[in-house]
Design an enzyme around this catalytic site. Structure first.
Site, PDB file in Angstrom:
ATOM      1  N   LYS A 215       7.802  10.181   6.138  1.00 43.20           N
ATOM      2  CA  LYS A 215       6.614   9.563   6.750  1.00 43.20           C
ATOM      3  C   LYS A 215       6.929   9.060   8.170  1.00 43.20           C
ATOM      4  O   LYS A 215       6.170   9.276   9.112  1.00 43.20           O
ATOM      5  CB  LYS A 215       6.124   8.409   5.867  1.00 43.20           C
ATOM      6  CG  LYS A 215       5.096   7.500   6.495  1.00 43.20           C
ATOM      7  CD  LYS A 215       3.778   8.191   6.749  1.00 43.20           C
ATOM      8  CE  LYS A 215       2.892   7.398   7.699  1.00 43.20           C
ATOM      9  NZ  LYS A 215       1.695   8.101   8.091  1.00 43.20           N
ATOM     10  N   CYS A 269      -0.180   3.045  13.793  1.00 43.96           N
ATOM     11  CA  CYS A 269       0.884   3.808  13.126  1.00 43.96           C
ATOM     12  C   CYS A 269       1.912   4.339  14.126  1.00 43.96           C
ATOM     13  O   CYS A 269       3.081   3.955  14.073  1.00 43.96           O
ATOM     14  CB  CYS A 269       0.287   4.969  12.346  1.00 43.96           C
ATOM     15  SG  CYS A 269      -0.631   4.445  10.887  1.00 43.96           S
TER      16      CYS A 269
HETATM   17  N1  LIG Z   1      -4.921   3.285   8.386  1.00 40.94           N
HETATM   18  C1  LIG Z   1      -4.259   4.417   8.475  1.00 40.94           C
HETATM   19  O1  LIG Z   1      -4.746   5.380   9.069  1.00 40.94           O
HETATM   20  C2  LIG Z   1      -2.886   4.563   7.846  1.00 40.94           C
HETATM   21  C3  LIG Z   1      -2.341   5.852   7.732  1.00 40.94           C
HETATM   22  C4  LIG Z   1      -1.114   6.010   7.109  1.00 40.94           C
HETATM   23  C5  LIG Z   1      -0.419   4.886   6.638  1.00 40.94           C
HETATM   24  N2  LIG Z   1      -0.964   3.637   6.776  1.00 40.94           N
HETATM   25  C6  LIG Z   1      -0.196   2.498   6.248  1.00 40.94           C
HETATM   26  O2  LIG Z   1      -0.874   1.964   5.105  1.00 40.94           O
HETATM   27  C7  LIG Z   1      -0.654   0.552   5.003  1.00 40.94           C
HETATM   28  C8  LIG Z   1      -1.990  -0.171   4.936  1.00 40.94           C
HETATM   29  O3  LIG Z   1      -2.692   0.080   6.142  1.00 40.94           O
HETATM   30  P1  LIG Z   1      -4.270  -0.146   6.277  1.00 40.94           P
HETATM   31  O4  LIG Z   1      -4.683   0.557   7.517  1.00 40.94           O
HETATM   32  O5  LIG Z   1      -4.954   0.163   4.999  1.00 40.94           O
HETATM   33  O6  LIG Z   1      -4.308  -1.737   6.501  1.00 40.94           O
HETATM   34  P2  LIG Z   1      -5.613  -2.658   6.603  1.00 40.94           P
HETATM   35  O7  LIG Z   1      -5.257  -3.760   7.526  1.00 40.94           O
HETATM   36  O8  LIG Z   1      -6.823  -1.823   6.844  1.00 40.94           O
HETATM   37  O9  LIG Z   1      -5.776  -3.251   5.106  1.00 40.94           O
HETATM   38  C9  LIG Z   1      -4.814  -4.014   4.468  1.00 40.94           C
HETATM   39  C10 LIG Z   1      -5.511  -4.955   3.483  1.00 40.94           C
HETATM   40  O10 LIG Z   1      -4.485  -5.614   2.736  1.00 40.94           O
HETATM   41  C11 LIG Z   1      -4.894  -6.960   2.510  1.00 40.94           C
HETATM   42  N3  LIG Z   1      -3.705  -7.732   2.153  1.00 40.94           N
HETATM   43  C12 LIG Z   1      -2.695  -8.173   2.935  1.00 40.94           C
HETATM   44  N4  LIG Z   1      -1.757  -8.810   2.188  1.00 40.94           N
HETATM   45  C13 LIG Z   1      -2.184  -8.776   0.909  1.00 40.94           C
HETATM   46  C14 LIG Z   1      -1.661  -9.256  -0.325  1.00 40.94           C
HETATM   47  N5  LIG Z   1      -0.488  -9.887  -0.392  1.00 40.94           N
HETATM   48  N6  LIG Z   1      -2.374  -9.074  -1.446  1.00 40.94           N
HETATM   49  C15 LIG Z   1      -3.560  -8.424  -1.403  1.00 40.94           C
HETATM   50  N7  LIG Z   1      -4.109  -7.934  -0.270  1.00 40.94           N
HETATM   51  C16 LIG Z   1      -3.423  -8.100   0.872  1.00 40.94           C
HETATM   52  C17 LIG Z   1      -5.589  -7.354   3.796  1.00 40.94           C
HETATM   53  O11 LIG Z   1      -6.447  -8.457   3.588  1.00 40.94           O
HETATM   54  C18 LIG Z   1      -6.345  -6.052   4.132  1.00 40.94           C
HETATM   55  O12 LIG Z   1      -7.651  -6.057   3.583  1.00 40.94           O
HETATM   56  C19 LIG Z   1       0.197   0.186   6.226  1.00 40.94           C
HETATM   57  O13 LIG Z   1       1.562   0.206   5.869  1.00 40.94           O
HETATM   58  C20 LIG Z   1      -0.092   1.317   7.202  1.00 40.94           C
HETATM   59  O14 LIG Z   1       0.958   1.505   8.126  1.00 40.94           O
HETATM   60  C21 LIG Z   1      -2.179   3.464   7.352  1.00 40.94           C
END
Ligand SMILES: NC(=O)c1ccc[n+]([C@@H]2O[C@H](COP(=O)([O-])OP(=O)(O)OC[C@H]3O[C@@H](n4cnc5c(N)ncnc54)[C@H](O)[C@@H]3O)[C@@H](O)[C@H]2O)c1
Length: 418
Positions: A215, A269
């Site tokens: 990744k 990212c």
């Molecule tokens: N968004 C993308 O396009 C993408 C693509 C690939 C990988 N990722 C990875 O996926 C992961 C999540 O990214 P995202 O974009 O969904 O983030 P985001 O910020 O959209 O959502 C994360 C959610 O997690 C919640 N949260 C935080 N701590 C928490 C806890 N302890 N318990 C419960 N809920 C909690 C937050 O309130 C939020 O609603 C990251 O590691 C990111 O790097 C994201």
């Protein structure tokens, strides 16, 4: 014969990754509980509503909630599988901030039962899935985990990273190939049984550390290639050579595909994940670190060029077109366009700057303190401007070509008017 998953899934973190995953699983008739620490997110989801802007997500959430397969909670209930999709930003020193992952594990650990699986979807440095297993082993010494060695395992652990493109998440979450890395082959197989519920792409089984590194390598690959394009742009500009012509010609080579340069690299990212490789192997990740530095410097270079052009006018107005981190979306996270605008505003407080973006309706917080900045419609901003700076290639801006730009100084960082 592959195992078919049956049972209940808890997904921790209802953001851009967790919520689409919840919809994809729930619409296959599996009960999913979406957990988030944000009460607004949980309350909205309970009503079948969603605050995120992503095509087809709202309708998917509405349907899954109405069918009774998707519910929301602030607390983590018992389940058969737990998927962690919480943020993984970096600290000031660019090392990964795993505090959200650790908090999620601490909430999951008390409800774990033999036969459960914990899947980490958050992008993480190599070794994090093993760390998650160690945290669980410390918190629940009554359960046998893969770190206890051969023999019976009570709880299974895997890393299944996401590679979806914002704007196409609901399509790509189904269609993309999926890397599923287990701490043991049995962990990988168990995790795969969940992704087989909805994934139409191939499911590639591997070990957890390889999945974590794959990744990060994907995003570092993009970053290095973007840095190459940005460096070619920088050098061409200094030699008064048209970079778009250079790239057009070079890309006629059958084995060369140079990407388009731009004002920097944004989103949450690509500018973040390569640092996880750098911090895992600081002495070896020379190219990856250099690429990050090249791309991080881009907004400064673009701002310097604009300031130089502005100094040739008595009281110029600059139109900055685009604030989002990429074209045709409303996402402004880590946007280099915002950095460019802020740097120009800071360098020349006397400058009048008109900012236009069809997807942004209020000035982002980071730009709120500059008195010389104003949001304007694209056409008005260009009409009033002496200098037009194109920062994001939104479709709307393409139609500005020639007609409205004549007589103005144009700095097109994305080459759409070339
Ligand atoms: N968004 C993308 O396009 C993408 C693509 C690939 C990988 N990722 C990875 O996926 C992961 C999540 O990214 P995202 O974009 O969904 O983030 P985001 O910020 O959209 O959502 C994360 C959610 O997690 C919640 N949260 C935080 N701590 C928490 C806890 N302890 N318990 C419960 N809920 C909690 C937050 O309130 C939020 O609603 C990251 O590691 C990111 O790097 C994201």
């Amino acid at each position: 014969m592959n195992d078919v998953f049956q049972g209940r899934v808890v997904i921790v973190g209802m953001g851009y990754i967790g919520l689409p995953t919840a919809v994809a699983i729930a619409t296959r008739g599996i009960d999913v509980v979406g957990v988030d620490i944000n009460p607004d997110v949980v309350n909205a989801l309970s009503r079948g509503e969603v605050a995120l802007v992503e095509p087809d997500l709202a309708v998917g959430v509405k349907g899954a909630v109405a069918m009774g397969h998707l519910t929301a909670s602030l607390e983590i209930p018992q389940a058969d599988a737990f998927i962690i999709a919480v943020p993984t930003p970096f600290h000031h020193d660019k090392t990964a901030d795993l505090s959200c992952v650790e908090a999620a594990v601490r909430q999951i650990a008390p409800v774990l039962r033999p036969g459960n699986i914990v899947i980490l979807e958050s992008t993480c440095p190599p070794g994090t899935t093993e760390k998650v297993c160690e945290w669980v082993a410390d918190l629940r010494p009554d359960l046998k985990t893969p770190i206890h060695g051969e023999g019976r395992t009570d709880v299974f652990f895997a890393h299944c990273p996401e590679r979806v493109l914002p704007g196409r998440i609901m399509i790509e979450i189904i269609m993309n190939d999926r890397v599923v890395g287990g701490l043991t082959p049995a962990c990988a197989e168990k995790a795969a049984s969940i992704y087989r519920l909805f994934a139409k792409g191939e499911i590639l089984l591997t070990d957890a550390a390889s999945a974590e590194m794959a990744k990060l390598a994907e995003n570092a690959y993009r970053d290095v290639n973007l840095a190459f394009a940005n460096e070619i742009s920088l050098i061409s500009e200094s030699l008064h050579i048209d970079v778009w012509e250079v790239i057009r010609l070079a890309n006629r080579h059958p084995r060369v595909t140079i990407l388009n340069p731009g004002p920097g690299v944004g989103g949450h990212c690509i500018p973040v994940d390569p640092w996880f490789i750098v911090s895992a192997a600081p002495d070896m990740a020379k190219l990856i670190r250099a690429a990050r530095e090249v791309n991080d410097h881009r907004p400064h270079h673009v701002a310097e060029q604009v300031v130089e052009k502005a100094r040739q006018f008595r009281a110029p107005t600059v139109a900055c077109l685009g604030l989002t981190f990429k074209a045709n979306v409303d996402d402004i996270r880590e946007s280099p366009a915002i950095d460019v605008v802020g740097l120009i505003a800071q360098a020349m407080p006397e400058l009048s700057i008109l900012v236009a973006d069809p997807y942004v309706h209020t000035l982002p917080e980071r730009l709120g303190n500059y008195a010389n900045l104003k949001l304007e419609s694209p056409f008005k901003a260009v009409e009033k401007a002496d200098i037009v700076v194109l920062l994001v290639e939104h479709e709307t801006f393409r139609s500005l070509k020639n007609t409205r730009l004549s007589g103005k100084v144009v700095y097109d960082t994305r080459g759409i008017w070339h």
